[in-house]
Design an enzyme around this catalytic site. Sequence first.
Site, PDB file in Angstrom:
ATOM      1  N   LYS A 107       0.821  -1.220   0.000  1.00 20.14           N
ATOM      2  CA  LYS A 107       0.000   0.000   0.000  1.00 20.14           C
ATOM      3  C   LYS A 107       0.853   1.267   0.000  1.00 20.14           C
ATOM      4  O   LYS A 107       0.363   2.346  -0.310  1.00 20.14           O
ATOM      5  CB  LYS A 107      -0.966  -0.019   1.175  1.00 20.14           C
ATOM      6  CG  LYS A 107      -2.025  -1.109   1.019  1.00 20.14           C
ATOM      7  CD  LYS A 107      -3.158  -0.987   2.009  1.00 20.14           C
ATOM      8  CE  LYS A 107      -4.243  -2.022   1.755  1.00 20.14           C
ATOM      9  NZ  LYS A 107      -3.828  -3.408   2.072  1.00 20.14           N
TER      10      LYS A 107
HETATM   11  C1  PLP Z   1      -4.473  -4.542   1.455  1.00 21.41           C
HETATM   12  C2  PLP Z   1      -3.767  -5.844   1.506  1.00 21.41           C
HETATM   13  C3  PLP Z   1      -4.136  -6.935   0.696  1.00 21.41           C
HETATM   14  C4  PLP Z   1      -5.329  -6.893  -0.221  1.00 21.41           C
HETATM   15  O1  PLP Z   1      -5.081  -6.147  -1.353  1.00 21.41           O
HETATM   16  P1  PLP Z   1      -6.265  -5.734  -2.323  1.00 21.41           P
HETATM   17  O2  PLP Z   1      -5.652  -4.872  -3.357  1.00 21.41           O
HETATM   18  O3  PLP Z   1      -7.266  -5.016  -1.471  1.00 21.41           O
HETATM   19  O4  PLP Z   1      -6.833  -6.988  -2.899  1.00 21.41           O
HETATM   20  C5  PLP Z   1      -3.373  -8.096   0.744  1.00 21.41           C
HETATM   21  N1  PLP Z   1      -2.332  -8.198   1.590  1.00 21.41           N
HETATM   22  C6  PLP Z   1      -1.958  -7.178   2.391  1.00 21.41           C
HETATM   23  C7  PLP Z   1      -0.813  -7.376   3.318  1.00 21.41           C
HETATM   24  C8  PLP Z   1      -2.641  -5.968   2.379  1.00 21.41           C
HETATM   25  O5  PLP Z   1      -2.281  -4.976   3.193  1.00 21.41           O
END
Ligand code: PLP
Length: 433
Positions: A107
Amino acid sequence: MILYSTKNKKHKVSLKEAVLKGLPPDNGLYMPEHIPQLSDSFLRSLEHHSFQEIAFEVSKTLIGNYIPEKDLKRIIENSITFPAPVVNLDEQKKVLELFHGPSLAFKDFGARFMAQLMSYFNQGEEKELVILVATSGDTGGAVAAGFYKTAGVKVVILYPSGKVSMLQEKQLTTLGENIEAVEINGTFDDCQALVKQSFLDSDLNKSIRLSSANSINIARLIPQSFYYFEAFKQIKGAKDNVVFCIPSGNFGNLTAGLFAKRMGLPIHHFIAATNANDVVPEYLFSGKYQPRPSVRTISNAMDVGNPSNFARMMDLYGSTWNSIKNEISGYFFYDNETREGVKEVFQKYNYTIDPHGAVGYLALKEYQREHPNTKGVILETAHPSKFIDDMEDILQSKIEIPKRLEILKSRKKHSTKMENNYSSFKDWLLKKY
Ligand SMILES: *Cc1c(COP(=O)(O)O)cnc(C)c1O
């Protein structure tokens, strides 16, 4: 770059409006009206380009002349500041490490790029932009780090007092500068309600330019397509059978992969991997989409019962089940299987994979049983130390916390404590900004 709302394709906006607004008023999601192709010569020469050069080329193609090249270059240089290396487990299974940013999860890419775009679009405005975010722990850390010291943008992060982990709290409260942490005597839902009420308060919006760092902002999705190209570049030998396996919750990562493919990256197939929250694998299997409340798992960042980007996936495929299942296979796993996956990757490959990545590993293994002649790349979405308790319990050994996080332990926390009360929050905002 023009975008439309998935709920009404006639509702069109500029990239600036989509980024600053986040969501269309009809509650759809913004989608690019057109996804252009990259040139063949560029796609054939990925090996000769750095990650930043790839990010620049991809974003330039997508965004067009809407942002002048020199500005876009600066946006990329300020946001793509850490690598995305591919690690080989074996010839057929690879891991794309997306956790080398400040909050140790993928993210960070989206948060940094969004911060840069917002700052860019806010130039020339008299008033600074104030971003409000409610967090249950994780998103706040990425947003705080992503917006840190971004010109013209202030960030207010609301979190439930005593309900986030010590390291998560330090990520929110120790940066200072343009980042303010507000500690609410309440739950995450209370924090979210305060943020919602602020956006709806026309009186408040007259005095302060508010915006959100919502996870469905298109600015968070765009940079997530960059690392598919970066991963592809790092694969050696034949590349006509490369599959990407994506541990998914809201399906932003997977949607960004679909963008990369539409732009010309020859990805052979996608694998959607989930935990027990299996509405998308179920849809791929049966053609029926049945959202339901999420259940708790050890891969908790994927505990989503009604994935927000499903609408974008449907939009890309014109809602036809046949074409979507030709390109994406779905698998889901329960926590006991995930734990075994973590153990197996450690024992077989001497690699420490986090519970989210382990779900991806299991899905890739399952897929490759039927498609043995493929090369699979698992997106490792977070660093294992983010889930240290579960990891140490599963592996019965110590997990190392990276220095960039460890160092926060000694930093002093700065937060404003507040009761769960809208009028005191509003007064505080008005005094401050
Ligand atoms: C947010 C997140 C996900 C999910 O990702 P999406 O794009 O919402 O499918 C998977 N793993 C981790 C560690 C995350 O922080």
